[in-house]
Design a protein around this motif. Structure first.
Motif, short mmCIF file in Angstrom:
data_model
loop_
_atom_site.label_atom_id
_atom_site.label_comp_id
_atom_site.label_asym_id
_atom_site.label_seq_id
_atom_site.Cartn_x
_atom_site.Cartn_y
_atom_site.Cartn_z
N TRP A 10 12.43 70.19 -39.27
CA TRP A 10 12.21 71.12 -39.52
C TRP A 10 10.78 71.16 -39.54
N THR A 11 10.36 69.74 -39.72
CA THR A 11 8.53 69.83 -39.78
C THR A 11 7.95 69.75 -39.04
N ILE A 12 6.38 70.04 -38.56
CA ILE A 12 6.05 69.58 -37.86
C ILE A 12 4.19 69.24 -38.69
N SER A 13 3.80 68.59 -38.02
CA SER A 13 2.46 68.52 -38.39
C SER A 13 1.37 68.67 -37.29
N GLU A 14 0.58 69.03 -38.77
CA GLU A 14 -1.07 69.76 -37.26
C GLU A 14 -0.77 69.34 -36.38
N LYS A 15 -1.33 68.19 -36.18
CA LYS A 15 -1.21 67.94 -34.67
C LYS A 15 -0.50 67.92 -33.48
N GLY A 16 0.43 68.36 -34.27
CA GLY A 16 1.80 69.14 -33.11
C GLY A 16 1.53 70.76 -32.75
N VAL A 17 1.81 70.57 -34.30
CA VAL A 17 1.12 72.82 -33.94
C VAL A 17 -0.17 72.62 -32.43
N SER A 18 -1.60 71.54 -32.98
CA SER A 18 -2.50 71.38 -32.34
C SER A 18 -2.17 70.91 -31.04
#
Length: 143
Positions: A10-18
């Motif tokens: 359930w957690t996603i990094s800012e890089k993953g979002v980008s």
């Protein structure tokens, strides 16, 4: 176990979002450019007289605005330059396609332009993300 599951799924990094924004931005924009914008650009003279004129500004002008949005703004989105500004003509074009050009038709005729509309609206809200020229420009402005 529950805490490990929450951290991994359930957690996603800012890089993953980008990365997600990059895939969405490039994928959808390439589709728009290649399947819609480029064919209209190269056959502009042949189709300009018979192109739809939903706003009453003339068929060639309507086609010119659509080519600007579908080809040139899509190109800017692919490289991530002026992302939010580039989304505005595409959002307007997809709104016209969905609710003016295909008005009264079954939703199956409106679906493609509606999906593009949702995508461009999301990109307008999110911006270009980390992997964009917009991000590089913002770093240069800070230094």
């Amino acid at each position: 176990m529950k805490s490990l599951l929450n951290k991994t799924i359930w957690t996603i990094s800012e890089k993953g979002v980008s990365i997600s924004i990059l895939v969405l931005r490039v994928g959808v924009s390439f589709s728009m450019l290649y399947l819609h914008g480029y064919p209209r650009l190269i056959s502009f003279n042949e189709i300009s007289s018979e192109f739809a004129d939903p706003l009453g500004i003339g068929s060639p002008t309507s086609l010119g605005l659509v080519v600007f949005a579908e080809f040139f703004c899509s190109l800017l989105l692919i490289i991530g330059l002026f992302t939010r500004w580039s989304c505005i003509p595409l959002i307007i074009t997809m709104m016209v396609a969905t609710w003016v050009i295909n008005e009264g038709k079954d939703f199956i005729f409106q679906e493609k332009s509606f999906v593009y509309l949702i995508t461009y609206s999301s990109l307008f809200l999110s911006g270009g993300g980390y992997f964009s020229l917009d991000h590089l420009r913002s770093i240069q402005k800070k230094t």
